[in-house]
Write an enzyme that holds these catalytic residues in place. Structure first.
Site, PDB file in Angstrom:
ATOM      1  N   GLU A 249      12.025  34.745  16.707  1.00  0.00           N
ATOM      2  CA  GLU A 249      12.735  33.996  15.674  1.00  0.00           C
ATOM      3  C   GLU A 249      13.834  33.129  16.281  1.00  0.00           C
ATOM      4  O   GLU A 249      14.076  32.007  15.832  1.00  0.00           O
ATOM      5  CB  GLU A 249      13.315  34.970  14.647  1.00  0.00           C
ATOM      6  CG  GLU A 249      12.223  35.660  13.823  1.00  0.00           C
ATOM      7  CD  GLU A 249      12.751  36.757  12.928  1.00  0.00           C
ATOM      8  OE1 GLU A 249      12.762  36.565  11.699  1.00  0.00           O
ATOM      9  OE2 GLU A 249      13.150  37.813  13.448  1.00  0.00           O
ATOM     10  N   GLU A 269       7.289  43.494  12.964  1.00  0.00           N
ATOM     11  CA  GLU A 269       8.124  44.095  11.918  1.00  0.00           C
ATOM     12  C   GLU A 269       7.360  44.869  10.848  1.00  0.00           C
ATOM     13  O   GLU A 269       7.769  45.984  10.478  1.00  0.00           O
ATOM     14  CB  GLU A 269       8.989  43.012  11.253  1.00  0.00           C
ATOM     15  CG  GLU A 269      10.168  42.555  12.091  1.00  0.00           C
ATOM     16  CD  GLU A 269       9.819  41.445  13.064  1.00  0.00           C
ATOM     17  OE1 GLU A 269      10.736  40.863  13.666  1.00  0.00           O
ATOM     18  OE2 GLU A 269       8.611  41.151  13.219  1.00  0.00           O
TER      19      GLU A 269
END
Length: 451
Positions: A249, A269
């Site tokens: 990210e 995740e």
């Protein structure tokens, strides 16, 4: 751990380098080497409390004394001493981290006591220290208008924590304000770019019923990533190794991502009970389109360099020897005309073709309910792999991640990032989040309850 020959060589080397004969190998150690033996540590003999205190005082005193000398002589930094202990010796904490843990004044006392006995002179920078040691995880170098920002926490694969994120933000503020800097290139020390965030931090906060601290950390990280997103400088992530979760990210907030054949991307995740919360659900579909973002985020597929390039997540795939020249070329070109194309870079690539077909809008109800979409066979190895990955994801995390991905197309980036932050309390408050994150730390497969 090392063997007696290495132990003897190390002690003799230390004695020579520090001009301290006291550190020379003992005769008992030399005898072990000569006989080809190692220490016999299999016995069950213990020691009384007084002996244990003396051993602790002597060992820690010597560790602190030697470590402070190494830094004073400019051999390496305080941070590098700790990294060497953790990576090379497999210590859980480095010498200066131990000093912080027991108290710096206590560490100085131990080192001084040992120094008096050994006839050593401790450096003043250490003996006069009163406060805890502060560690730097960000190194900055500027040359010819290009600022290289090294994330330097290799012992933890450069995982993001509160201190590192704050230091990165401070570094970016300084560079964004400099007229002599045109380009900012982020790189990670060691084999990884950034291997996600500090999972133990999340687990500790959940167990302490302090989810607000997780929100505050993530919100601050969003602010730091925006310093890249909104920078007037050309920003580059040198993702030449592993970039996981929050590390990926971070890279996606940059204008460009340069990789080599060793590059690997992944959003893990949903498999550990949460969803990407640092822009992964918003920047990914804006870069490569909704279907490919589902392939990357929902199933947590590992992306090798070629696949990452085909999806558009990797903008430059080059040989390791060409990374520096590629950075210089990008710096000369400047910022991209359009950062978010909303489609994969190579529609002919097999991974892209599969992702666009399998994760199409019409297939999502079936996939989210554990079914097999029409036109696909469970016996197909590629299909089976996707179904298995989806089945191992936490159901709540999978559903929330899917909804966040879908929402990206109907709003601006700022609003989408706000929705990511807005869901943090809900996702980290689930039993599955604690289970998934704990399982990762404990090295076991999680068992989700959809709660």
């Amino acid at each position: 751990l090392t063997g007696s020959p290495i132990a003897m060589h190390s002690t003799d080397y230390l004695a020579t380098q520090l001009d301290t004969p006291r550190y020379s190998a003992t005769q008992s150690l030399r005898d072990l080497v000569a006989d080809g033996r190692t220490w016999d540590v299999e016995g069950e003999e213990g020691c009384d409390d007084d002996a244990a205190v003396r051993i602790r005082e002597r060992l820690l005193g010597q560790v602190f004394a030697v470590s402070s000398q190494i830094v004073a002589e400019g051999i390496c930094s305080m941070e590098d001493v700790d990294r060497g202990a953790k990576v090379g010796l497999r210590w859980a904490l480095g010498p200066f981290e131990i000093a912080n843990r027991i108290g710096v004044r206590e560490a100085v006392r131990m080192a001084s006591s040992y120094a008096d006995e050994a006839g050593l002179e401790l450096p003043e920078w250490f003996t006069e220290r009163q406060e805890s040691f502060d560690f730097s995880y960000i190194d900055v170098e500027v040359e010819d208008g290009i600022a290289t920002v090294r994330i330097n926490r290799p012992e933890a694969m450069n995982a993001l924590n509160v201190t590192l994120v704050s230091q990165l933000g401070e570094a970016l503020d300084g560079l964004n304000a400099r007229d002599d800097v045109t380009t900012i290139a982020l790189e990670g020390a060691g084999k990884a770019f950034v291997a996600g965030a500090d999972v133990k931090f999340f687990v500790d906060k959940i167990r302490a019923d302090a989810i607000q601290d997780i929100y505050d950390f993530t919100a601050h990280a969003h602010t730091v990533l925006d310093k890249l997103e909104s920078s007037q400088k050309t920003t580059i992530a040198l993702t030449t190794g592993l970039a996981l979760g929050g590390g990926l990210e971070l890279a996606l907030a940059c204008d460009y991502r340069v990789g080599t054949r060793r590059t690997q991307f992944r959003f893990p995740e949903t498999g550990i009970g949460i969803y990407p919360g640092l822009g992964g659900t918003q920047r990914t579909p804006r870069i490569c389109g909704i279907e490919c973002s589902r392939y990357a985020v929902l199933a947590g597929n590992f992306l090798d360099a070629a696949s990452a390039e085909a999806l558009g997540l990797l903008t430059h795939l080059v040989e390791p020897s060409q990374v520096e020249a590629t950075v210089a070329l990008i710096a000369s070109v400047g910022k991209p005309g359009q950062k978010y194309l909303g489609r994969p870079a190579d529609l002919e690539n097999s991974t892209v073709a599969f992702a666009k077909s399998f994760y199409s809008e019409g297939n999502m109800p079936s996939l989210l309910s554990g079914g097999v979409p029409d036109g696909f066979e469970v016996d197909d190895k590629v299909v089976s792999r996707q179904l298995k990955s989806l089945s191992r994801a936490a159901p709540i995390a999978l559903s929330m991640a899917s909804a966040l991905l879908d929402s990206a197309s109907g709003s601006d980036l700022e609003s989408g990032l706000g929705r990511e932050l807005g869901g943090l309390e809900a996702i980290f408050g689930t039993a599955d989040a604690l289970e998934g994150l704990s399982a990762l730390i404990e090295g076991r497969r999680p068992s989700y309850s959809n709660l």
